[in-house]
Design an enzyme around this catalytic site. Structure first.
Site, PDB file in Angstrom:
ATOM      1  CB  ALA A  64      -0.754  -0.077   1.246  1.00 40.08           C
ATOM      2  N   GLY A 104       0.697  -5.232   0.758  1.00 40.59           N
ATOM      3  CA  GLY A 104      -0.401  -5.141  -0.172  1.00 40.59           C
ATOM      4  C   GLY A 104       0.104  -5.959  -1.613  1.00 40.59           C
ATOM      5  CD  GLU A 150      -2.171  -7.685   2.500  1.00 44.61           C
ATOM      6  OE1 GLU A 150      -2.050  -6.503   2.114  1.00 44.61           O
ATOM      7  OE2 GLU A 150      -2.998  -7.834   3.395  1.00 44.61           O
ATOM      8  CD  GLU A 169       1.184  -5.472   5.872  1.00 40.21           C
ATOM      9  OE1 GLU A 169       2.003  -6.362   6.206  1.00 40.21           O
ATOM     10  OE2 GLU A 169       0.690  -5.458   4.643  1.00 40.21           O
TER      11      GLU A 169
HETATM   12  N1  CAA Z   1       4.640   3.235  -0.296  1.00 38.03           N
HETATM   13  C1  CAA Z   1       5.041   4.507  -0.963  1.00 38.03           C
HETATM   14  N2  CAA Z   1       6.578   4.535  -1.403  1.00 38.03           N
HETATM   15  C2  CAA Z   1       7.080   3.614  -1.576  1.00 38.03           C
HETATM   16  C3  CAA Z   1       6.812   2.215  -0.845  1.00 38.03           C
HETATM   17  C4  CAA Z   1       5.527   2.248  -0.502  1.00 38.03           C
HETATM   18  N3  CAA Z   1       4.741   0.961  -0.026  1.00 38.03           N
HETATM   19  N4  CAA Z   1       7.800   1.373  -0.842  1.00 38.03           N
HETATM   20  C5  CAA Z   1       8.904   2.077  -1.508  1.00 38.03           C
HETATM   21  N5  CAA Z   1       8.391   3.482  -1.773  1.00 38.03           N
HETATM   22  C6  CAA Z   1       9.339   4.446  -2.469  1.00 38.03           C
HETATM   23  C7  CAA Z   1      10.245   4.706  -1.345  1.00 38.03           C
HETATM   24  O1  CAA Z   1       9.905   5.724  -0.466  1.00 38.03           O
HETATM   25  C8  CAA Z   1      11.575   5.499  -2.323  1.00 38.03           C
HETATM   26  O2  CAA Z   1      10.621   6.902  -2.521  1.00 38.03           O
HETATM   27  P1  CAA Z   1      12.012   8.016  -2.960  1.00 38.03           P
HETATM   28  O3  CAA Z   1      12.796   7.602  -3.980  1.00 38.03           O
HETATM   29  O4  CAA Z   1      10.934   9.175  -3.096  1.00 38.03           O
HETATM   30  O5  CAA Z   1      12.731   8.028  -1.607  1.00 38.03           O
HETATM   31  C9  CAA Z   1      11.261   4.544  -3.537  1.00 38.03           C
HETATM   32  O6  CAA Z   1      10.028   3.970  -3.413  1.00 38.03           O
HETATM   33  C10 CAA Z   1      12.253   3.421  -3.757  1.00 38.03           C
HETATM   34  O7  CAA Z   1      12.464   2.753  -2.661  1.00 38.03           O
HETATM   35  P2  CAA Z   1      13.823   2.700  -1.684  1.00 38.03           P
HETATM   36  O8  CAA Z   1      14.539   3.921  -1.877  1.00 38.03           O
HETATM   37  O9  CAA Z   1      13.206   2.243  -0.243  1.00 38.03           O
HETATM   38  O10 CAA Z   1      14.312   1.447  -2.335  1.00 38.03           O
HETATM   39  P3  CAA Z   1      15.112   0.548  -1.381  1.00 38.03           P
HETATM   40  O11 CAA Z   1      15.749  -0.686  -2.808  1.00 38.03           O
HETATM   41  O12 CAA Z   1      16.266   1.064  -0.702  1.00 38.03           O
HETATM   42  O13 CAA Z   1      14.179  -0.517  -0.554  1.00 38.03           O
HETATM   43  C11 CAA Z   1      12.269  -1.828  -0.142  1.00 38.03           C
HETATM   44  C12 CAA Z   1      12.958  -1.171  -1.138  1.00 38.03           C
HETATM   45  C13 CAA Z   1      12.987  -2.572   0.782  1.00 38.03           C
HETATM   46  C14 CAA Z   1      11.052  -2.369  -0.781  1.00 38.03           C
HETATM   47  C15 CAA Z   1      11.695  -0.662   0.751  1.00 38.03           C
HETATM   48  O14 CAA Z   1      11.357   0.420  -0.249  1.00 38.03           O
HETATM   49  C16 CAA Z   1      10.555  -0.754   1.622  1.00 38.03           C
HETATM   50  O15 CAA Z   1      10.647  -1.285   2.761  1.00 38.03           O
HETATM   51  N6  CAA Z   1       9.268  -0.344   1.089  1.00 38.03           N
HETATM   52  C17 CAA Z   1       8.104  -0.354   2.108  1.00 38.03           C
HETATM   53  C18 CAA Z   1       7.383  -1.758   2.089  1.00 38.03           C
HETATM   54  C19 CAA Z   1       6.422  -1.861   2.902  1.00 38.03           C
HETATM   55  O16 CAA Z   1       6.427  -1.489   4.118  1.00 38.03           O
HETATM   56  N7  CAA Z   1       5.230  -2.214   2.247  1.00 38.03           N
HETATM   57  C20 CAA Z   1       4.039  -2.436   3.270  1.00 38.03           C
HETATM   58  C21 CAA Z   1       3.272  -1.309   3.165  1.00 38.03           C
HETATM   59  S1  CAA Z   1       1.683  -1.414   4.377  1.00 38.03           S
HETATM   60  C22 CAA Z   1       0.766  -2.212   3.697  1.00 38.03           C
HETATM   61  O17 CAA Z   1       0.777  -2.778   2.335  1.00 38.03           O
HETATM   62  C23 CAA Z   1      -0.631  -2.428   4.381  1.00 38.03           C
HETATM   63  C24 CAA Z   1      -1.510  -3.528   3.658  1.00 38.03           C
HETATM   64  O18 CAA Z   1      -1.720  -4.431   4.151  1.00 38.03           O
HETATM   65  C25 CAA Z   1      -2.318  -3.143   2.536  1.00 38.03           C
END
Ligand code: CAA
Length: 263
Positions: free
Chosen positions: A69, A114, A117, A137
């Protein structure tokens, strides 16, 4: 139906009778903001209505399948908005799960939250060696809410699901395979072809047989065994009444390939 869609965050190609949906919002690793969910919803509705389309493959561009998400969008949400967001995504994922056509997730990269999922709502999951799965999450102070607390334990068992959901740890493709989370792991450059090959095999079968076995498996999982077996009998009756059943059995006895017409 699928021709004149105005898409920004998802690419859609139709190859023969297969729709290939590529999540394409690379600046956020294809995270699911509302705009992307709207597009996915429209595409799934279109695929559902389009009689020419027999199956769909969902994949992602760049190093993300879908990184979850959208955290930027969710940050200000309180209870009501969070619930609405979960409800909207759940409705779309339910549509994918109950689509009367096979859906394969070709997981190219990060399938987190997500994104994991979304893959769980598909019928099969084929993973690239570069794929990474997880439900992170709890790191954000929330729970999986696009179906993860329900579909993940149903697929891999509650012990393994709790491992992933409680620790938030990421697992690579091979571990995901050993958990039963993915059907097959292939080298990255073979991913899409492998998904297409599997889809080609599936859609060469009688479409109604695929549709009703999908309903029987999915709906049956929510029923007790005797009601599930009743459902199986009723759906079997529908397939026995089909022209494709006549053709399939006739072709077998005539020692030739069947020509199914989806009737
Ligand atoms: N939402 C919004 N932006 C996101 C994102 C997300 N879920 N995941 C990554 N991005 C963005 C980052 O903020 C970054 O943006 P900027 O360049 O503007 O800083 C860009 O994508 C690239 O990401 P990273 O620089 O973090 O890339 P990385 O290779 O260093 O790391 C990663 C990759 C490990 C996937 C890391 O991005 C990460 O941990 N992302 C979040 C994953 C997460 O927590 N997802 C779960 C969301 S909650 C959910 O989904 C609830 C549900 O049940 C529906």
């Amino acid at each position: 139906v699928l021709k004149n869609l105005n898409l920004k965050n998802i690419k859609l190609q139709v190859e023969g009778s297969v729709a290939i949906i590529t999540m394409n919002r690379p600046k956020a690793l294809n995270a699911l903001n509302n705009e992307t969910l709207d597009e996915l919803n429209t595409i799934i509705d279109g695929i559902s209505e389009d009689k020419e389309i027999l199956g769909a493959i969902i994949t992602g561009s760049g190093k993300g399948f879908v990184a979850g998400a959208d955290i930027v969008q969710m940050k200000p949400y309180k209870a009501e908005e969070g619930r609405n967001y979960a409800e909207y995504a759940q409705n779309i994922f339910n549509k994918i799960e109950s689509l009367g056509k096979p859906v394969i997730a070709a997981v190219n990269g990060y399938a987190l939250g997500g994104g994991c999922e979304l893959a769980l709502s598909c019928d099969l999951r084929i993973a690239s060696e570069k794929a990474v799965f997880g439900q992170p999450e709890a790191n954000l102070g929330v729970i999986p809410c696009f179906g993860g607390t329900q579909r993940l334990p149903r697929l891999i068992g509650s012990g393994r699901a709790k491992d992933l959901i409680f620790t938030g740890r990421m697992v690579k493709a091979n571990e995901a395979f050993s958990m039963g989370l993915v059907n097959k792991v292939v080298p990255a450059d073979e991913l899409l072809n492998e998904a297409k090959n599997i889809m080609t095999t599936i859609i060469s079968k009688a479409p109604m047989a695929i549709k009703y076995s999908k309903i029987s498996i999915n709906k049956g999982a929510d029923l007790d065994l005797s009601n599930a077996l009743e459902l199986e009998k009723d759906l079997a009756a529908l397939t026995f009444a089909s022209e494709d059943k006549d053709e399939g059995m006739k072709a077998f006895l005539e020692k030739r390939d069947p020509k199914f017409i989806n009737k």
